[in-house]
Design a protein around this motif. Structure first.
Motif, short mmCIF file in Angstrom:
data_model
loop_
_atom_site.label_atom_id
_atom_site.label_comp_id
_atom_site.label_asym_id
_atom_site.label_seq_id
_atom_site.Cartn_x
_atom_site.Cartn_y
_atom_site.Cartn_z
N ALA A 32 -83.11 -15.73 48.21
CA ALA A 32 -82.09 -15.13 49.06
C ALA A 32 -80.82 -15.95 49.20
O ALA A 32 -80.18 -16.26 48.21
CB ALA A 32 -82.68 -14.79 50.42
N ALA A 33 -80.49 -16.30 50.45
CA ALA A 33 -79.21 -16.93 50.69
C ALA A 33 -79.08 -18.28 50.01
O ALA A 33 -77.98 -18.70 49.66
CB ALA A 33 -78.99 -17.10 52.19
N SER A 61 -80.41 -19.09 47.12
CA SER A 61 -80.61 -19.02 45.68
C SER A 61 -79.34 -19.37 44.92
O SER A 61 -79.38 -20.01 43.87
CB SER A 61 -81.08 -17.62 45.27
OG SER A 61 -80.10 -16.66 45.60
N ALA A 62 -78.18 -18.94 45.43
CA ALA A 62 -76.94 -19.25 44.73
C ALA A 62 -76.68 -20.75 44.70
O ALA A 62 -76.27 -21.30 43.69
CB ALA A 62 -75.77 -18.54 45.42
N THR A 72 -76.40 -7.63 51.02
CA THR A 72 -76.72 -9.06 50.86
C THR A 72 -77.57 -9.30 49.62
O THR A 72 -77.33 -10.24 48.85
CB THR A 72 -77.46 -9.58 52.11
OG1 THR A 72 -76.61 -9.45 53.24
CG2 THR A 72 -77.83 -11.05 51.94
N TYR A 73 -78.55 -8.44 49.40
CA TYR A 73 -79.42 -8.60 48.23
C TYR A 73 -78.62 -8.43 46.94
O TYR A 73 -78.76 -9.22 46.00
CB TYR A 73 -80.56 -7.59 48.28
CG TYR A 73 -81.56 -7.77 47.16
CD1 TYR A 73 -82.57 -8.71 47.27
CD2 TYR A 73 -81.47 -7.03 45.99
CE1 TYR A 73 -83.48 -8.90 46.25
CE2 TYR A 73 -82.36 -7.22 44.96
CZ TYR A 73 -83.37 -8.15 45.09
OH TYR A 73 -84.26 -8.34 44.07
N THR A 91 -76.29 -11.49 46.52
CA THR A 91 -77.04 -12.71 46.23
C THR A 91 -77.50 -12.76 44.78
O THR A 91 -77.48 -13.82 44.15
CB THR A 91 -78.26 -12.82 47.16
OG1 THR A 91 -77.80 -12.82 48.52
CG2 THR A 91 -79.03 -14.10 46.90
N HIS A 92 -77.89 -11.61 44.25
CA HIS A 92 -78.45 -11.56 42.90
C HIS A 92 -77.48 -10.93 41.89
O HIS A 92 -77.90 -10.40 40.87
CB HIS A 92 -79.77 -10.80 42.91
CG HIS A 92 -80.81 -11.43 43.78
ND1 HIS A 92 -81.50 -12.56 43.42
CD2 HIS A 92 -81.25 -11.11 45.03
CE1 HIS A 92 -82.33 -12.90 44.39
NE2 HIS A 92 -82.20 -12.04 45.38
#
Length: 472
Positions: free
Chosen positions: A303-304, A306-307, A374-375, A378-379
């Motif tokens: 999620a948050a 991961s970046a 957001t998902y 994020t991806h």
């Protein structure tokens, strides 16, 4: 403070003082809370008081803090008080206020830092022969399979179309997920993932683990377990060494009774050939640290974070709402199917469209538009991120973002915020002082100066502030 730390801290601060006295009898618990839950300033205060033979005047503590950092000092002391780590005497006209560590916490932390005692609070390594195939890679794979089985069940609770071929979690874990309202299986409410369940999927792995463990603790009495012993055992697991076998003989009967549940969660592995010892997995040993719970999780739910962690995105979405996902992960595809209508599937890619009906279906299960956005952000695929950086624009097309939000607000007009309303102040000075302090500590949501009313999300620090003003 990380998400996982925040979740565990919010649970801890609701516990009564008698529970903390039992918890702090174990050095591993005292060390875990000191290391994991406290900010740097609070740790400094604890270390200053740890070897003091008598209470310290509170005014002496003020000399260590910059005059411009009064807010940080108050927050640190409030945190230590809520966790029952310190005792501060009540203010009076005759005696100055003093501060000291609570007895159990101080004794246990000193034992944890200097060693000694026969408490076995940090586990006892096993002397039995260990299976040769149980190494770090094996434990990581075992933990990953167990945890991804739980995630698959949460995602696939919506329907049968994307169900994986694994056995999935045990019935005990399924009941726990339902009790925590991460999934619903009611006859009248339908079957599927909830808003809390989707938020659970978006968390990083450590936060997911703590979310499930806190549900387990809250339902411990139904399973004939002592919630305090469960929490102490979890803090002990967080202090163990990954890859080392630990003896079951030194565990209490209650702790042995907990092991089957921890096996279901993937926190513990017990070899079939030798049941006299157990291995903590990475999910367990990172409970009280900021390290990643799994080195490589194909689920991609960091999620948050991961970046920041260098995780590669895989989603491309166009202004016409067409979506392309370059992945072959069943779990990632299953998550996308919650709000996407798929048209085609290839060996390394799926394509579809985000539609009003697909988003409405997600919203009907409690998933919010902000969670979907957001998902996707994020991806997002590196090409989308690169293009937005070059042109200075957003990662996702604004038309798509706005439309997803509009689809949600078609049926929603209000947003509820839980909190506390303060009113009926004696005079304007009292009201202004309280509302100013609430704003300073960041809990103020709404105010009406004419009616002398304001609304806050938390009440503990404000309550203590009002009490101190009344005494003066």
């Amino acid at each position: 403070m990380s998400v996982s730390t925040l979740a565990s801290f919010e649970y801890l601060e609701r516990l009564p003082g008698t529970t903390f006295r039992r918890l702090y009898q174990q050095p591993s618990t005292a060390l875990a809370i000191f290391r994991r839950m406290l900010p740097h300033l609070a740790k400094t205060f604890v270390m200053a008081l740890l070897y003091m033979s008598k209470p310290m005047p509170l005014t002496d503590l003020d000399l260590w803090v910059n005059p411009n950092s009064k807010r940080e000092r108050d927050n640190a002391l409030q945190l230590l008080s809520r966790l029952h780590i310190i005792t501060v005497t009540a203010p009076s006209r005759d005696d100055p206020q003093t501060i000291t560590l609570t007895k159990n916490f101080g004794e246990s932390l000193r034992l944890a830092l200097t060693g000694g005692g026969d408490h076995n609070s940090f586990g006892v390594p096993s002397n039995d022969s260990v299976a040769a195939n149980v190494d770090l890679a094996f434990l990581d794979e075992y933990a990953r399979d167990q945890w991804e089985g739980i995630l698959h069940y949460v995602v696939n609770s919506v329907g049968e179309a994307m169900r994986g071929g694994g056995q999935g979690p045990t019935d005990a874990v399924k009941k726990l997920l339902e009790a925590g309202k991460l999934v619903t299986t009611g006859r009248h409410s339908g079957k599927g993932i909830t808003q809390a369940g989707f938020s659970f999927l978006l968390q990083e792995v450590n936060a997911q683990v703590w979310t499930l463990l806190l549900l387990w603790i809250e339902n411990a009495e139904k399973m004939e377990l002592d919630s305090v012993e469960v929490l102490s055992f979890l803090f002990m697991l967080g202090s163990l060494e990954l890859g080392r076998a630990y003896s079951k003989d030194t565990l209490t009967d209650s702790q042995r009774h907990m092991l089957p549940y921890l096996i279901d969660f993937g926190l513990v592995y017990i070899p079939r050939s030798s049941s006299g010892h157990f291995f903590p997995t990475r999910l367990a040993t990172t409970l009280t640290s900021d390290a990643s719970a799994l080195r490589s999780v194909s689920a991609g739910f960091d999620a948050a974070s991961s970046a920041a962690g260098g995780s590669k995105g895989f989603i491309i979405i166009e202004t016409n709402y067409r979506l392309y996902a370059y992945t072959n992960s069943p779990l990632q595809i299953a998550v996308l199917s919650l709000f996407t209508r798929f048209k085609a599937r290839f060996p390394n890619m799926v394509s579809g469209r985000v539609t009003r009906k697909s988003v409405g279906n997600a919203i009907s299960h409690g998933i919010t538009s902000d969670q979907i956005i957001t998902y996707l952000s994020t991806h997002a695929h590196p090409q989308l991120v690169k293009s937005s950086a070059l042109h200075g624009g957003p990662v996702l097309p604004p038309t798509v973002v706005d439309q997803i939000r509009l689809w949600q607000i078609e049926n929603e007009r209000m947003k509820a915020t839980p909190g506390f309303l303060f009113k009926d102040f004696e005079n304007a000075k009292e009201y202004e002082g309280c509302v100013r302090y609430a704003d300073e500590i960041g809990v103020l949501i709404w105010r009406n100066d004419v009616k002398r009313m304001f609304f806050v999300t938390r009440v503990e620090q404000l309550r203590d502030y009002i009490k101190s003003k009344k005494i003066k």
